[in-house]
Design a protein around this motif. Structure first.
Motif, PDB file in Angstrom:
ATOM      1  N   TYR A 143     -15.890  -1.495  -0.019  1.00  7.85           N
ATOM      2  CA  TYR A 143     -15.015  -0.293  -0.002  1.00  7.85           C
ATOM      3  C   TYR A 143     -14.650  -0.238  -1.287  1.00  7.85           C
ATOM      4  N   ASP A 144     -15.404   1.270  -1.950  1.00  7.70           N
ATOM      5  CA  ASP A 144     -15.275   1.761  -3.067  1.00  7.70           C
ATOM      6  C   ASP A 144     -14.309   2.661  -3.216  1.00  7.70           C
ATOM      7  N   TYR A 145     -13.158   2.177  -4.684  1.00 14.49           N
ATOM      8  CA  TYR A 145     -12.377   2.865  -4.663  1.00 14.49           C
ATOM      9  C   TYR A 145     -12.473   4.426  -5.533  1.00 14.49           C
ATOM     10  N   LYS A 146     -12.280   5.587  -4.079  1.00 14.19           N
ATOM     11  CA  LYS A 146     -12.082   6.709  -3.879  1.00 14.19           C
ATOM     12  C   LYS A 146     -10.311   7.850  -4.831  1.00 14.19           C
ATOM     13  N   PRO A 147     -10.621   8.593  -5.307  1.00 12.90           N
ATOM     14  CA  PRO A 147      -9.228   9.187  -5.349  1.00 12.90           C
ATOM     15  C   PRO A 147      -8.986   9.562  -3.391  1.00 12.90           C
ATOM     16  N   ILE A 148      -7.212   9.414  -3.678  1.00 18.50           N
ATOM     17  CA  ILE A 148      -6.387   9.441  -1.969  1.00 18.50           C
ATOM     18  C   ILE A 148      -5.633  10.991  -2.883  1.00 18.50           C
ATOM     19  N   SER A 149      -6.275  11.850  -1.341  1.00 22.52           N
ATOM     20  CA  SER A 149      -5.533  12.760  -2.035  1.00 22.52           C
ATOM     21  C   SER A 149      -4.873  13.105  -0.299  1.00 22.52           C
ATOM     22  N   ASN A 150      -5.640  12.787   0.705  1.00 25.03           N
ATOM     23  CA  ASN A 150      -5.511  13.340   1.819  1.00 25.03           C
ATOM     24  C   ASN A 150      -5.260  12.136   3.107  1.00 25.03           C
ATOM     25  N   PHE A 151      -3.853  11.894   3.786  1.00 25.34           N
ATOM     26  CA  PHE A 151      -3.768  10.449   4.175  1.00 25.34           C
ATOM     27  C   PHE A 151      -3.304  10.631   5.723  1.00 25.34           C
ATOM     28  N   LEU A 152      -3.703   9.655   6.481  1.00 30.09           N
ATOM     29  CA  LEU A 152      -3.735  10.324   8.047  1.00 30.09           C
ATOM     30  C   LEU A 152      -2.598   9.071   8.875  1.00 30.09           C
ATOM     31  N   LEU A 153      -1.481   9.667   9.722  1.00 29.25           N
ATOM     32  CA  LEU A 153      -0.703   8.927  10.414  1.00 29.25           C
ATOM     33  C   LEU A 153      -0.951   8.871  11.522  1.00 29.25           C
ATOM     34  N   PRO A 154      -1.703   7.960  12.607  1.00 26.57           N
ATOM     35  CA  PRO A 154      -1.907   8.664  14.067  1.00 26.57           C
ATOM     36  C   PRO A 154      -1.160   8.160  14.613  1.00 26.57           C
ATOM     37  N   LEU A 155      -0.648   8.807  16.125  1.00 29.86           N
ATOM     38  CA  LEU A 155       0.482   8.018  16.500  1.00 29.86           C
ATOM     39  C   LEU A 155      -0.068   7.858  17.992  1.00 29.86           C
ATOM     40  N   GLN A 156       0.688   6.699  18.746  1.00 31.26           N
ATOM     41  CA  GLN A 156      -0.197   7.175  20.294  1.00 31.26           C
ATOM     42  C   GLN A 156       1.217   7.527  21.362  1.00 31.26           C
ATOM     43  N   SER A 157       1.163   7.087  22.399  1.00 33.03           N
ATOM     44  CA  SER A 157       1.979   7.990  23.103  1.00 33.03           C
ATOM     45  C   SER A 157       3.804   6.564  23.225  1.00 33.03           C
ATOM     46  N   ASP A 158       3.333   5.836  22.595  1.00 31.35           N
ATOM     47  CA  ASP A 158       4.793   5.221  22.796  1.00 31.35           C
ATOM     48  C   ASP A 158       5.451   5.019  21.274  1.00 31.35           C
ATOM     49  N   ASP A 159       4.454   5.846  19.803  1.00 34.99           N
ATOM     50  CA  ASP A 159       4.775   5.649  19.082  1.00 34.99           C
ATOM     51  C   ASP A 159       6.205   7.317  18.587  1.00 34.99           C
ATOM     52  N   THR A 160       7.396   6.551  18.458  1.00 36.77           N
ATOM     53  CA  THR A 160       8.289   6.941  18.176  1.00 36.77           C
ATOM     54  C   THR A 160       8.422   7.083  16.431  1.00 36.77           C
ATOM     55  N   ILE A 161       9.032   7.440  15.746  1.00 36.30           N
ATOM     56  CA  ILE A 161       9.094   7.978  14.164  1.00 36.30           C
ATOM     57  C   ILE A 161      10.884   7.803  13.889  1.00 36.30           C
ATOM     58  N   GLU A 162      11.040   6.959  13.723  1.00 35.75           N
ATOM     59  CA  GLU A 162      12.768   7.156  13.051  1.00 35.75           C
ATOM     60  C   GLU A 162      13.035   7.465  12.282  1.00 35.75           C
ATOM     61  N   ASN A 163      14.326   7.282  11.920  1.00 30.52           N
ATOM     62  CA  ASN A 163      13.978   8.198  10.828  1.00 30.52           C
ATOM     63  C   ASN A 163      14.153   6.418   9.207  1.00 30.52           C
ATOM     64  N   GLU A 164      14.289   5.901   9.618  1.00 32.44           N
ATOM     65  CA  GLU A 164      14.367   5.173   8.352  1.00 32.44           C
ATOM     66  C   GLU A 164      12.651   4.747   8.105  1.00 32.44           C
ATOM     67  N   GLU A 165      11.853   4.851   9.276  1.00 33.71           N
ATOM     68  CA  GLU A 165      10.847   4.869   8.728  1.00 33.71           C
ATOM     69  C   GLU A 165       9.508   5.777   7.823  1.00 33.71           C
ATOM     70  N   LEU A 166      10.740   7.414   8.027  1.00 33.56           N
ATOM     71  CA  LEU A 166      10.061   8.515   7.706  1.00 33.56           C
ATOM     72  C   LEU A 166      10.557   8.504   6.408  1.00 33.56           C
ATOM     73  N   VAL A 167      11.562   7.135   5.801  1.00 32.13           N
ATOM     74  CA  VAL A 167      12.271   7.330   5.066  1.00 32.13           C
ATOM     75  C   VAL A 167      11.073   6.553   4.325  1.00 32.13           C
ATOM     76  N   VAL A 168      10.015   5.751   4.376  1.00 35.57           N
ATOM     77  CA  VAL A 168       9.417   4.473   4.464  1.00 35.57           C
ATOM     78  C   VAL A 168       8.663   5.928   3.811  1.00 35.57           C
ATOM     79  N   ILE A 169       7.801   6.242   4.754  1.00 34.62           N
ATOM     80  CA  ILE A 169       6.459   7.177   4.928  1.00 34.62           C
ATOM     81  C   ILE A 169       6.220   8.186   4.655  1.00 34.62           C
ATOM     82  N   ASN A 170       7.783   8.784   4.037  1.00 35.98           N
ATOM     83  CA  ASN A 170       8.136  10.118   2.904  1.00 35.98           C
ATOM     84  C   ASN A 170       7.227   9.591   1.688  1.00 35.98           C
TER      85      ASN A 170
END
Length: 276
Positions: free
Chosen positions: A148-175
């Protein structure tokens, strides 16, 4: 200053991941720890006889250190950057144990590894070492697909499954991640209709302060949903939150390899639930 651990076995895939990391982190002040892990059992007595005055550790590490230093010199020429510095780590141990030790010793922020493997259905896409890092190493991990050759990154996809919940500490990391790299966040909630309905209000509440695109996909497998989203949206990198139940286990029980191979053509950022 960010501390980045880059794992290499000197393969083309590993070298490609290194060059990708140089570009991805080019705007950041970083110290890169280039690390090679070798099993001591793979050395034979002839290796120890080449320099009788050296101790065993020196005999094991001399050649990998030389190759890493040569690699660093090449990187300095190809990616000159006053914000970047380099260190060499050579270890002979169980692979994940060596990686964990390096993370603790050097306060590592990100691990970078190439994705390709040699044998078996799982390893064709990830490589056994990559799988073990994702499963067992609780640090943000960037997996770079082979070739994979580097390309500028603009759009980031975070898919979530049914048992995925976003906890506050994860929000901080992702943010922090999307803000640092100035990314547009896309969140894709996948699951049965009832599961999506149950998660929708919580997702919207936790993501209300994010500048993100939120979408849902009902009655499709996780990898079908991600593949369909990638077909209709410009995405440069995908992310996954790994919980106690490894997504790797679900990957090979719920999705045909050919589907997954489409998803893993993009760089993959792994977040570990409650551990990053």
């Amino acid at each position: 200053m960010k501390s980045i651990l880059i794992l290499t076995d000197f393969s083309k895939s590993a070298t490609n991941a290194i060059h990708y990391a140089m570009r991805f982190f080019e705007s950041e002040s970083c110290i890169f720890y280039l690390m090679h892990v070798h099993k001591a059992g793979t050395f034979i007595s002839d290796d120890l006889m080449t320099s009788p005055t050296e101790n065993i550790y020196e005999s094991f590490t001399k050649e990998p250190k030389r190759r890493l230093k040569t690699l660093i010199n090449d990187l300095k020429k190809m990616h000159p950057n006053p914000k970047h510095s380099y260190e060499v780590i050579v270890d002979f141990d169980v692979f994940t144990d060596a990686v964990k030790q390096a993370i603790n010793q050097h306060s590592i922020d990100y691990v970078v590894i190439g994705s390709n493997g040699q044998t078996g259905a799982a390893e064709v896409i990830f490589g056994s070492n990559t799988i073990n890092v994702i499963r067992q190493v609780f640090c943000k991990t960037l997996v770079v697909p082979a070739g994979y050759d580097y390309k500028p990154i603009s759009n980031f996809l975070l898919p979530l499954q049914s048992d995925d919940t976003i906890e506050n500490e994860e929000l901080v990391v992702i943010n922090n991640f999307v803000n640092t790299f100035k990314l547009k966040l896309h969140v894709l909630r996948v699951g049965k209709k009832d599961d999506i309905t149950q998660n929708l209000a919580d997702d919207q509440d936790k993501l209300k302060d994010f500048d993100c695109t939120y979408a849902t996909e009902e009655e499709a497998t996780f990898y079908e949903a991600v593949t369909n989203y990638l077909k209709t949206n410009t995405i440069d990198m995908t992310g996954l939150i790994v919980h106690d139940k490894s997504f790797i286990q679900r990957l090979f029980t719920e999705s045909p390899t050919i589907e997954l191979s489409k998803v893993i053509k993009l760089p993959l950022m792994i977040f570990h639930s409650g551990k990053n």
